[in-house]
Design a protein around this motif. Structure first.
Motif, PDB file in Angstrom:
ATOM      1  N   ILE A   1       0.852  -1.192   0.000  1.00 13.10           N
ATOM      2  CA  ILE A   1       0.000   0.000   0.000  1.00 13.10           C
ATOM      3  C   ILE A   1       0.886   1.239   0.000  1.00 13.10           C
ATOM      4  N   GLU A   2       0.790   2.035  -1.046  1.00 17.64           N
ATOM      5  CA  GLU A   2       1.575   3.263  -1.168  1.00 17.64           C
ATOM      6  C   GLU A   2       0.745   4.450  -0.676  1.00 17.64           C
ATOM      7  N   VAL A   3       1.340   5.300   0.162  1.00 20.49           N
ATOM      8  CA  VAL A   3       0.650   6.499   0.623  1.00 20.49           C
ATOM      9  C   VAL A   3       0.961   7.650  -0.330  1.00 20.49           C
ATOM     10  N   LEU A   4      -0.057   8.113  -1.047  1.00 14.09           N
ATOM     11  CA  LEU A   4       0.061   9.267  -1.952  1.00 14.09           C
ATOM     12  C   LEU A   4      -0.997  10.272  -1.515  1.00 14.09           C
ATOM     13  N   ARG A   5      -0.555  11.319  -0.854  1.00 13.51           N
ATOM     14  CA  ARG A   5      -1.500  12.274  -0.269  1.00 13.51           C
ATOM     15  C   ARG A   5      -2.146  13.155  -1.334  1.00 13.51           C
ATOM     16  N   ASN A   6      -3.343  13.628  -1.032  1.00 13.68           N
ATOM     17  CA  ASN A   6      -4.051  14.541  -1.926  1.00 13.68           C
ATOM     18  C   ASN A   6      -3.250  15.821  -2.140  1.00 13.68           C
ATOM     19  N   GLY A   7      -3.528  16.493  -3.250  1.00 15.25           N
ATOM     20  CA  GLY A   7      -2.821  17.732  -3.555  1.00 15.25           C
ATOM     21  C   GLY A   7      -3.769  18.913  -3.665  1.00 15.25           C
ATOM     22  N   PHE A   8      -3.267  20.086  -3.293  1.00 12.06           N
ATOM     23  CA  PHE A   8      -4.081  21.297  -3.321  1.00 12.06           C
ATOM     24  C   PHE A   8      -3.235  22.472  -3.776  1.00 12.06           C
ATOM     25  N   GLU A   9      -3.901  23.420  -4.408  1.00 14.27           N
ATOM     26  CA  GLU A   9      -3.252  24.669  -4.789  1.00 14.27           C
ATOM     27  C   GLU A   9      -3.898  25.806  -4.024  1.00 14.27           C
ATOM     28  N   ARG A  10      -3.071  26.667  -3.465  1.00 16.55           N
ATOM     29  CA  ARG A  10      -3.635  27.844  -2.801  1.00 16.55           C
ATOM     30  C   ARG A  10      -4.125  28.818  -3.861  1.00 16.55           C
ATOM     31  N   ARG A  11      -5.264  29.435  -3.594  1.00 15.19           N
ATOM     32  CA  ARG A  11      -5.864  30.361  -4.548  1.00 15.19           C
ATOM     33  C   ARG A  11      -5.602  31.801  -4.122  1.00 15.19           C
ATOM     34  N   PRO A  12      -5.386  32.704  -5.073  1.00 14.37           N
ATOM     35  CA  PRO A  12      -5.262  34.116  -4.697  1.00 14.37           C
ATOM     36  C   PRO A  12      -6.598  34.658  -4.213  1.00 14.37           C
ATOM     37  N   ALA A  13      -6.548  35.712  -3.412  1.00 17.37           N
ATOM     38  CA  ALA A  13      -7.776  36.318  -2.895  1.00 17.37           C
ATOM     39  C   ALA A  13      -8.588  36.936  -4.029  1.00 17.37           C
ATOM     40  N   LEU A  14      -9.901  37.001  -3.820  1.00 18.24           N
ATOM     41  CA  LEU A  14     -10.758  37.644  -4.797  1.00 18.24           C
ATOM     42  C   LEU A  14     -10.424  39.131  -4.901  1.00 18.24           C
ATOM     43  N   PRO A  15     -10.546  39.709  -6.094  1.00 16.69           N
ATOM     44  CA  PRO A  15     -10.229  41.140  -6.250  1.00 16.69           C
ATOM     45  C   PRO A  15     -11.030  42.040  -5.319  1.00 16.69           C
TER      46      PRO A  15
ATOM     47  N   MET B   1      -0.115  20.367  -5.143  1.00 15.43           N
ATOM     48  CA  MET B   1      -0.603  19.640  -6.312  1.00 15.43           C
ATOM     49  C   MET B   1       0.545  19.021  -7.097  1.00 15.43           C
ATOM     50  N   GLN B   2       1.649  19.748  -7.258  1.00 17.22           N
ATOM     51  CA  GLN B   2       2.777  19.230  -8.015  1.00 17.22           C
ATOM     52  C   GLN B   2       3.383  18.013  -7.349  1.00 17.22           C
ATOM     53  N   ARG B   3       3.438  18.035  -6.030  1.00 14.53           N
ATOM     54  CA  ARG B   3       3.960  16.874  -5.299  1.00 14.53           C
ATOM     55  C   ARG B   3       3.083  15.652  -5.555  1.00 14.53           C
ATOM     56  N   MET B   4       1.759  15.839  -5.524  1.00 17.85           N
ATOM     57  CA  MET B   4       0.841  14.729  -5.752  1.00 17.85           C
ATOM     58  C   MET B   4       1.006  14.157  -7.160  1.00 17.85           C
ATOM     59  N   ILE B   5       1.119  15.031  -8.151  1.00 15.43           N
ATOM     60  CA  ILE B   5       1.223  14.572  -9.532  1.00 15.43           C
ATOM     61  C   ILE B   5       2.519  13.790  -9.748  1.00 15.43           C
ATOM     62  N   CYS B   6       3.632  14.321  -9.256  1.00 12.57           N
ATOM     63  CA  CYS B   6       4.927  13.635  -9.409  1.00 12.57           C
ATOM     64  C   CYS B   6       4.929  12.287  -8.688  1.00 12.57           C
ATOM     65  N   ALA B   7       4.305  12.232  -7.514  1.00 11.40           N
ATOM     66  CA  ALA B   7       4.257  10.981  -6.748  1.00 11.40           C
ATOM     67  C   ALA B   7       3.466   9.920  -7.508  1.00 11.40           C
ATOM     68  N   HIS B   8       2.373  10.317  -8.147  1.00  9.63           N
ATOM     69  CA  HIS B   8       1.601   9.346  -8.925  1.00  9.63           C
ATOM     70  C   HIS B   8       2.389   8.875 -10.147  1.00  9.63           C
ATOM     71  N   GLU B   9       3.049   9.782 -10.836  1.00 11.99           N
ATOM     72  CA  GLU B   9       3.854   9.378 -11.991  1.00 11.99           C
ATOM     73  C   GLU B   9       4.899   8.345 -11.586  1.00 11.99           C
ATOM     74  N   ASP B  10       5.589   8.605 -10.489  1.00  8.23           N
ATOM     75  CA  ASP B  10       6.633   7.684 -10.026  1.00  8.23           C
ATOM     76  C   ASP B  10       6.042   6.324  -9.648  1.00  8.23           C
ATOM     77  N   TYR B  11       4.896   6.345  -8.995  1.00  6.37           N
ATOM     78  CA  TYR B  11       4.292   5.073  -8.573  1.00  6.37           C
ATOM     79  C   TYR B  11       3.805   4.273  -9.776  1.00  6.37           C
ATOM     80  N   TYR B  12       3.266   4.930 -10.776  1.00  3.93           N
ATOM     81  CA  TYR B  12       2.815   4.227 -11.967  1.00  3.93           C
ATOM     82  C   TYR B  12       3.988   3.518 -12.653  1.00  3.93           C
ATOM     83  N   VAL B  13       5.118   4.182 -12.740  1.00  2.00           N
ATOM     84  CA  VAL B  13       6.309   3.545 -13.319  1.00  2.00           C
ATOM     85  C   VAL B  13       6.706   2.329 -12.487  1.00  2.00           C
TER      86      VAL B  13
END
Length: 371
Positions: free
Chosen positions: A164-178, A352-364
């Motif tokens: 069982i591989e632990v791959l945590r969810n990813g999130f991007e912080r959003r800028p404040a509304l204008p 988010m970038q950490r999550m994406i890279c972790a999935h790519e590595d695990y798929y390989v």
């Protein structure tokens, strides 16, 4: 030089609704497509919503209503044809029925199968357990979105922890509304306490939020409350607000495609759930720089350090949660410090970038493993 395998993955899920898992899957697909290292494909067993149409990738919707039906075998064959057409070599499943379809594909095609775990098994009953135990022997790997989820399934279903591989969810912080405020915002100038949750699932204990709100209101007269979410329990929550005399202070937004404009205006974010493997709502609060008050359950313990970035209280202890919320509202410096800690945590552990890279590595790893 070792050649990396071509990765052509099919994701199978129940439906592409606006839930936390589905939003995470959509974000993963977009990220993988942008990186160009993985070719993504999507299958939904049941009719889906706007999230489905927003993804411009090869897709197939089976129209399945229940697993044990005369159409199931024909649907599996149709899905197998889709996989052959798109040269799928890897399948990842979410939830129980999709995992059964994934095992069927594994029996028919030269694909590798990954089964995802994303909660602590609140759905478990004899029938669902049987489904998953029929699937497990076909799986080439498992993904859990938190250490708590991994530990649970390793113990309960006797799956070797190293599988069982632990791959945590990813999130991007959003800028404040204008303009700083979302449309029709009811809490201007007030201390807003909010929750994001599914109003269908009893495990989320959304009713506890209303009970806590009434107690916070006694301690802080300027407090207002927001419930983001929809479902069968919503009417009962509204009725309870009226019974407690706080209906004018509680705003129900219903389901929102993008809750962040509201979340960014919270002073404190709450989770009242009785079970969490990994709470997307809590991470969304953290990504907006909020202090959090959550129930003291497995997944929340992994994300919230007591007194550092938030507080944990026993499930169902309305008084304790209200006291923690009021203490935060009374201490702006503590709120600021906890909020800053949460932004740091999201950037370092849940990007988010950490999550994406972790999935790519695990798929390989899965595709190149001969075991």
């Amino acid at each position: 030089m070792t050649m990396l395998p071509e990765i052509r993955i099919l994701y199978i899920t129940e439906r592409m609704a606006a839930g936390g898992t589905e939003k995470q899957l959509a974000a993963l697909i977009r990220g993988l497509e942008a990186s160009r290292k993985v070719k993504t494909h999507l299958c939904a067993l049941r009719p889906s919503e706007s999230l489905w149409s927003s993804l411009s990738i090869p897709k197939i919707e089976l129209g399945n209503k229940r697993l044990l039906s005369p159409r199931a075998a024909a649907q599996a064959r149709r899905l197998a044809r889709f996989c052959r057409e798109h040269r799928i070599n890897l399948v990842q499943t979410f939830f129980q029925d999709p995992s059964v379809f994934g095992a069927a594909l594994k029996a028919m095609l030269p694909v590798k199968l990954i089964v995802s775990f994303r909660d602590l098994g609140f759905w478990r009953n004899r029938a669902e357990n049987l489904k998953m135990r029929l699937v497990y022997p076909w799986a080439d790997g498992f993904i859990a979105n938190s250490l708590s989820v991994k530990t649970h399934f390793a113990a309960v279903d006797k799956i070797r922890p190293d599988r069982i591989e632990v791959l945590r969810n990813g999130f991007e912080r959003r800028p404040a509304l204008p303009d700083g405020l979302p449309p029709a915002w009811p809490g201007k100038g007030r201390s807003v306490v909010g929750i994001v949750g599914n109003c269908n699932r009893a495990v989320k204990r959304m009713g506890d939020f209303i009970e806590v709100a009434a107690r916070v209101k006694q301690l802080r007269k300027d407090a207002a409350f927001i419930v983001i979410g929809d479902g069968s329990q919503k009417q009962r929550l509204q009725q309870r607000s009226e019974e407690l005399g706080i209906a004018g202070d509680v705003h129900f937004t219903g389901r929102l495609e993008d809750p962040f404009p509201y979340i960014r205006q919270f002073a404190v974010g709450l989770s009242t759930s009785a079970s969490e493997g990994f709470s997307n709502a809590v991470i969304e609060y953290m990504a907006c720089g909020l202090p959090v008050v959550v129930t003291d359950v497995d997944g929340n313990r992994e994300m919230v350090a007591e007194g550092v970035n938030g507080f944990r209280v026993p499930v169902g202890d309305h008084g304790a949660m209200a006291q923690r919320v009021a203490a935060l509202l009374d201490n702006p410096e503590l709120m600021r410090r906890m909020g800053a800690e949460n932004i740091k945590t999201v950037d370092e552990r849940y990007s988010m970038q950490r999550m994406i890279c972790a999935h790519e590595d695990y798929y390989v790893k899965v595709l190149t493993c001969n075991g």
